[in-house]
Design an enzyme around this catalytic site. Structure first.
Site, PDB file in Angstrom:
ATOM      1  N   ASP A  22       0.835  -1.202   0.000  1.00 27.39           N
ATOM      2  CA  ASP A  22       0.000   0.000   0.000  1.00 27.39           C
ATOM      3  C   ASP A  22       0.874   1.257   0.000  1.00 27.39           C
ATOM      4  O   ASP A  22       1.597   1.504   0.959  1.00 27.39           O
ATOM      5  CB  ASP A  22      -0.899  -0.024   1.245  1.00 27.39           C
ATOM      6  CG  ASP A  22      -2.096   0.893   1.103  1.00 27.39           C
ATOM      7  OD1 ASP A  22      -2.105   1.716   0.179  1.00 27.39           O
ATOM      8  OD2 ASP A  22      -3.017   0.777   1.921  1.00 27.39           O
ATOM      9  N   ASP A  23       0.800   2.005  -1.068  1.00 25.63           N
ATOM     10  CA  ASP A  23       1.526   3.280  -1.192  1.00 25.63           C
ATOM     11  C   ASP A  23       3.039   3.099  -1.304  1.00 25.63           C
ATOM     12  O   ASP A  23       3.807   3.996  -0.919  1.00 25.63           O
ATOM     13  CB  ASP A  23       1.225   4.225  -0.008  1.00 25.63           C
ATOM     14  CG  ASP A  23      -0.219   4.700   0.036  1.00 25.63           C
ATOM     15  OD1 ASP A  23      -1.029   4.229  -0.784  1.00 25.63           O
ATOM     16  OD2 ASP A  23      -0.524   5.549   0.889  1.00 25.63           O
ATOM     17  N   CYS A  54      -6.332   3.853  -3.200  1.00 25.84           N
ATOM     18  CA  CYS A  54      -6.463   2.464  -2.711  1.00 25.84           C
ATOM     19  C   CYS A  54      -7.632   1.660  -3.247  1.00 25.84           C
ATOM     20  O   CYS A  54      -7.445   0.598  -3.839  1.00 25.84           O
ATOM     21  CB  CYS A  54      -6.504   2.485  -1.193  1.00 25.84           C
ATOM     22  SG  CYS A  54      -5.016   3.171  -0.446  1.00 25.84           S
ATOM     23  N   ARG A 111      -7.571  -1.421  -6.074  1.00 23.56           N
ATOM     24  CA  ARG A 111      -7.850  -2.824  -5.703  1.00 23.56           C
ATOM     25  C   ARG A 111      -9.021  -3.391  -6.487  1.00 23.56           C
ATOM     26  O   ARG A 111      -9.046  -4.582  -6.836  1.00 23.56           O
ATOM     27  CB  ARG A 111      -8.121  -2.913  -4.199  1.00 23.56           C
ATOM     28  CG  ARG A 111      -6.851  -2.788  -3.402  1.00 23.56           C
ATOM     29  CD  ARG A 111      -7.058  -2.104  -2.059  1.00 23.56           C
ATOM     30  NE  ARG A 111      -5.825  -1.411  -1.711  1.00 23.56           N
ATOM     31  CZ  ARG A 111      -4.797  -1.977  -1.094  1.00 23.56           C
ATOM     32  NH1 ARG A 111      -4.883  -3.229  -0.686  1.00 23.56           N
ATOM     33  NH2 ARG A 111      -3.687  -1.305  -0.877  1.00 23.56           N
ATOM     34  N   LYS A 120      -5.384  -6.025   3.853  1.00 22.66           N
ATOM     35  CA  LYS A 120      -6.335  -4.929   3.627  1.00 22.66           C
ATOM     36  C   LYS A 120      -7.235  -5.224   2.429  1.00 22.66           C
ATOM     37  O   LYS A 120      -6.747  -5.412   1.322  1.00 22.66           O
ATOM     38  CB  LYS A 120      -5.534  -3.643   3.383  1.00 22.66           C
ATOM     39  CG  LYS A 120      -6.364  -2.474   2.916  1.00 22.66           C
ATOM     40  CD  LYS A 120      -5.472  -1.262   2.752  1.00 22.66           C
ATOM     41  CE  LYS A 120      -6.189  -0.155   2.000  1.00 22.66           C
ATOM     42  NZ  LYS A 120      -5.363   1.047   1.890  1.00 22.66           N
ATOM     43  N   HIS A 135     -10.574  -3.335   1.450  1.00 21.75           N
ATOM     44  CA  HIS A 135     -10.870  -1.995   0.927  1.00 21.75           C
ATOM     45  C   HIS A 135     -11.768  -1.965  -0.310  1.00 21.75           C
ATOM     46  O   HIS A 135     -11.641  -1.088  -1.163  1.00 21.75           O
ATOM     47  CB  HIS A 135      -9.575  -1.203   0.657  1.00 21.75           C
ATOM     48  CG  HIS A 135      -9.741   0.233   1.044  1.00 21.75           C
ATOM     49  ND1 HIS A 135      -8.754   1.193   0.917  1.00 21.75           N
ATOM     50  CD2 HIS A 135     -10.821   0.885   1.551  1.00 21.75           C
ATOM     51  CE1 HIS A 135      -9.209   2.354   1.325  1.00 21.75           C
ATOM     52  NE2 HIS A 135     -10.459   2.188   1.715  1.00 21.75           N
ATOM     53  N   SER A 170      -8.387   1.335   5.025  1.00 22.01           N
ATOM     54  CA  SER A 170      -7.016   1.805   5.272  1.00 22.01           C
ATOM     55  C   SER A 170      -6.711   1.925   6.761  1.00 22.01           C
ATOM     56  O   SER A 170      -7.591   2.228   7.572  1.00 22.01           O
ATOM     57  CB  SER A 170      -6.783   3.167   4.614  1.00 22.01           C
ATOM     58  OG  SER A 170      -6.873   3.058   3.226  1.00 22.01           O
ATOM     59  N   HIS A 175       1.577   2.107   4.083  1.00 15.12           N
ATOM     60  CA  HIS A 175       0.648   3.228   4.236  1.00 15.12           C
ATOM     61  C   HIS A 175       0.802   3.798   5.660  1.00 15.12           C
ATOM     62  O   HIS A 175       0.914   3.030   6.615  1.00 15.12           O
ATOM     63  CB  HIS A 175      -0.774   2.690   4.030  1.00 15.12           C
ATOM     64  CG  HIS A 175      -1.843   3.716   3.863  1.00 15.12           C
ATOM     65  ND1 HIS A 175      -2.188   4.586   4.874  1.00 15.12           N
ATOM     66  CD2 HIS A 175      -2.658   4.000   2.826  1.00 15.12           C
ATOM     67  CE1 HIS A 175      -3.178   5.356   4.443  1.00 15.12           C
ATOM     68  NE2 HIS A 175      -3.477   5.029   3.201  1.00 15.12           N
ATOM     69  N   ASP A 190      -0.141  -0.791  -4.760  1.00 16.34           N
ATOM     70  CA  ASP A 190      -1.452  -0.304  -5.224  1.00 16.34           C
ATOM     71  C   ASP A 190      -1.418   1.099  -5.813  1.00 16.34           C
ATOM     72  O   ASP A 190      -2.310   1.496  -6.534  1.00 16.34           O
ATOM     73  CB  ASP A 190      -2.487  -0.374  -4.097  1.00 16.34           C
ATOM     74  CG  ASP A 190      -2.294   0.707  -3.033  1.00 16.34           C
ATOM     75  OD1 ASP A 190      -1.141   1.134  -2.809  1.00 16.34           O
ATOM     76  OD2 ASP A 190      -3.296   1.116  -2.416  1.00 16.34           O
ATOM     77  N   ASN A 191      -0.393   1.861  -5.470  1.00 16.74           N
ATOM     78  CA  ASN A 191      -0.221   3.218  -6.037  1.00 16.74           C
ATOM     79  C   ASN A 191       1.109   3.778  -5.545  1.00 16.74           C
ATOM     80  O   ASN A 191       1.744   3.209  -4.651  1.00 16.74           O
ATOM     81  CB  ASN A 191      -1.374   4.164  -5.657  1.00 16.74           C
ATOM     82  CG  ASN A 191      -1.689   4.221  -4.181  1.00 16.74           C
ATOM     83  OD1 ASN A 191      -2.715   3.714  -3.753  1.00 16.74           O
ATOM     84  ND2 ASN A 191      -0.813   4.825  -3.392  1.00 16.74           N
ATOM     85  N   LYS A 204       1.137   9.592  -5.226  1.00 15.00           N
ATOM     86  CA  LYS A 204      -0.222   9.083  -4.970  1.00 15.00           C
ATOM     87  C   LYS A 204      -1.270  10.167  -5.182  1.00 15.00           C
ATOM     88  O   LYS A 204      -1.081  11.318  -4.794  1.00 15.00           O
ATOM     89  CB  LYS A 204      -0.291   8.585  -3.528  1.00 15.00           C
ATOM     90  CG  LYS A 204      -1.674   8.167  -3.065  1.00 15.00           C
ATOM     91  CD  LYS A 204      -1.664   7.715  -1.620  1.00 15.00           C
ATOM     92  CE  LYS A 204      -3.068   7.345  -1.163  1.00 15.00           C
ATOM     93  NZ  LYS A 204      -3.084   6.780   0.202  1.00 15.00           N
TER      94      LYS A 204
HETATM   95 MG    MG Z   1      -2.622   2.878  -1.498  1.00 16.29          MG
END
Ligand code: MG
Length: 486
Positions: A42-43, A82, A86, A135, A137, A160, A235, A287-288, A308
């Protein structure tokens, strides 16, 4: 003893054991269906792995996946946020198509639709055990949770790890967000079994997800399995266990990435111990891009612009490495355009699964994985953000359509868990040559009007299918998300 195997995919006629399914797809596996492991962070930025040039920490286990498999250098998420990212990953569709935007919070009333088939849905139909530890989401109400969307097992946070009544740095009152949020619910199956209420609880997440993932592999070692391990980290608020706290030369962010690498190492060790290495496809991606206004608690985009929440390359382009011993040649670096939306059809091909009944946007990347020369399954990509078609890429060219965006330029980043402010950026119709200018610094639209015209036409096709808020276009191919109670 293991069954005889042969090179996977596109191998019709090569082995006597190929089975042509009713849908015309080929079961390329002569014995056990391959296991699939998908690790999704994540991130994490494009520059945040050793094999992508990271400094100040090492990622030997993830780098090993790249060394023994393939590393993508032009790999994109559908949207740089996010939930949208996903939704695209699991459905093989641009997030526009499946109606999931942004990041769903504790007050959200939508989630993934019952009408969508996920990677897990497809694989479960093929007889796979399916588990997600991390996660989700894609909606936190019961009807949206993983067990209702193809998974046999779930343990993790439904959204998150910053969507709680605590600041990013662990102090009370969350900046810029509603302080009425409850403590983060840890869910097992469909039920809340625990809470993440303190930074100490956050510190345990990576280890807890990993332990469940390892147990899932052990439990299902004798049948094909799909393990989805979407880490909450890196994240913010960052959490790291005592095993890695203070271990990197890059502060807490580096420690967190080292622990994620440890987690991947635990998975790889488990595969080796159970003699499953050659039976298992493993994919690692993010994811980003990084949330840059968190300064030393954010990652790095390497040479890419912005991060992001934008569809400049720093937000949309992520690291991705894939390994499948004996089937994917090692030490490959692939510069072709590819995306998370392509993983569903690629995994479907490898598992001999029919594709979803609904239209999808992903393409089968398996020829690239196999190292076939001269193939190019994806020659273009659409950069959507929040229902806006902000840019389109074809080959080396990327055309931005006029839009405003959240920018990290010209503002001071935050520190130690506190965010800095955003700026507002604005772009006109701008063309970039990503081969010679990966940082999107020189607009060459005036020099290449023919390219601009071609990419504008490509963008218009996307608008007609998927819509575009910037031009007020309603897309004919957009589907609705699920709604609570509906
Ligand atoms: Mg993310």
């Amino acid at each position: 003893m293991k069954q005889t195997r042969r090179v996977f995919l596109k191998s019709v006629g090569v082995g006597a054991s190929a089975i042509v399914l009713s849908g015309g797809r080929v079961d390329a596996w002569s014995g056990r269906l391959p296991n699939v492991i998908l690790v999704f962070t994540d991130d994490q930025g494009y520059g945040d792995l050793g094999c992508y040039g990271a400094k100040g920490f090492t990622t030997p286990n993830i780098d090993r996946i790249a060394a023994e498999g393939i590393r993508f250098t032009n790999f994109y998420v559908s949207q740089a946020v996010c939930s949208a990212s996903r939704a695209a990953l699991l459905t093989g569709c641009y997030s526009e198509r499946v109606g999931i935007q942004g990041a769903l919070g504790p007050n959200a009333v939508i989630g993934i639709s019952d009408g969508e088939e996920t990677i897990a849905t497809l694989l479960r139909k093929r007889g796979y055990a399916t588990g997600i530890f991390g996660k989700w989401h894609l909606g936190h109400h019961r009807e949206f949770l993983p067990l209702q969307h193809g998974f046999d097992e779930y343990f993790g946070l439904p959204y998150s790890n910053d969507m709680w009544p605590v600041g990013y740095d662990g102090t009370p009152a969350m900046q810029g967000q509603k302080s009425t949020y409850p403590p983060l619910p840890l869910i097992d199956g469909n039920e809340k079994v625990d809470e993440v209420a303190t930074l100490t609880d956050q510190d345990k997440l990576t280890t807890r997800y990993t332990e469940r993932g390892v147990r899932f592999i052990e439990k299902n070692k004798d049948k094909p399995f799909f393990l989805y391990l979407p880490h909450s980290m890196p994240h913010v608020p960052l959490g790291v266990s005592g095993k890695f706290s203070g271990k990197s030369a890059h502060g807490k962010y580096g420690d967190v990435i080292m622990e994620i690498d440890w987690s991947v190492g635990e998975i790889l060790k488990t595969l080796e111990r159970l003699d499953l290495n050659d039976d298992t496809l493993i994919i690692y991606a993010s994811d980003n891009g990084p949330w840059l206004n968190f300064g030393n608690h954010a990652g790095s985009t390497g040479p890419l612009r912005e991060g992001k929440g934008t569809m400049w390359e720093g937000g949309a382009r992520v690291p991705c490495v894939i390994r499948f011993p004996g089937r994917i040649p090692g030490a490959q670096v692939c510069a072709n355009i590819a995306s998370t939306i392509d993983l569903l059809p690629t995994i479907a091909a490898i598992a001999g699964s029919p594709l979803p009944g609904n239209r999808i946007d992903g393409v089968d990347l398996s020829p690239l994985l196999e190292g076939v020369q001269g193939v190019n399954p994806r020659d273009h990509f659409f950069y959507y953000y929040g229902s806006e078609l902000q840019a389109v890429r074809e080959g080396k060219w990327k055309l931005h359509f006029p839009h405003r965006y959240r920018s990290y330029m010209g503002v001071a980043a935050g520190n130690d868990g506190q965010p800095g402010p955003y700026a507002t950026g604005e772009t006109g119709l701008e063309l970039y040559d990503l081969e010679s200018d990966v940082g999107e610094s020189v607009n060459v639209a005036n020099k290449h009007p023919d390219v601009v015209e071609r990419l504008q036409a490509l963008g218009q096709k996307a608008r007609e299918e998927l819509g575009d808020k910037l031009t007020g276009t309603i897309g004919r191919g957009v589907r609705q998300p699920g709604r609570k109670g509906g």
